[in-house]
Design a protein around this motif. Structure first.
Motif: not given
Length: 155
Positions: A1-21
């Motif tokens: 899988x493409x590094x930038x796509x993985x990084x994007x999904x990982x950062x998006x997950x962190x944003x969702x965790x922090x934002x939802x929390x």
């Protein structure tokens, strides 16, 4: 899988965790402060759904994307900053799982009070205090993980 796509999904997950929390904490705190059992019950009901849809999704995505990124970059999982981040992820999970149950129970107790036309019960207030206290190590761990992901300090 493409590094930038993985990084994007990982950062998006962190944003969702922090934002939802953050959102969940704010809305539950405001509902609790109102003292209105019906408002607390409705808010807690929405919070439980948000936790199941958003937080749970991010909780699944984060380790998958994190593992794939570490593998792609040849970073050992249990060494240095990543090892500390994984331990903190375990701490966050250890506090988040009971919080989900507590939120469901708070919702149910508030609903009982609203239906009976009574004030929020002692059991509700006890659970609220636990919920509030569990937020500090749970959310604090996620904040520390975010810092570790950004700074990647030599540990």
């Amino acid at each position: 899988m493409d590094y930038l796509l993985l990084k994007y999904l990982h950062v998006l997950g962190a944003i969702v965790l922090l934002g939802t929390g953050t959102g969940i904490a704010f809305f539950m705190l405001m509902a609790h402060r109102s003292g209105d059992a019906e408002f607390v019950a409705k808010t807690a009901g929405v919070v439980v759904v948000a936790d199941m849809v958003f937080t749970a999704s991010a909780v699944v995505v984060q380790p998958i994307t994190g593992y794939l990124l570490a593998d792609l970059m040849d970073v050992p999982l249990w060494e240095g900053w990543l090892g500390v981040a994984l331990l903190l992820y375990g701490v966050a999970g250890a506090f988040w799982l009971p919080v989900v149950w507590i939120q469901m129970r708070m919702r149910d107790l508030a609903l009982e009070s609203a239906r009976a036309g009574t004030a929020l019960s002692t059991a509700y207030h006890r659970l609220y205090r636990i919920w509030f206290l569990f937020g500090f190590p749970g959310f604090g761990s996620v904040m520390a993980i975010l810092w570790l992901m950004i700074a990647k300090p030599g540990l």
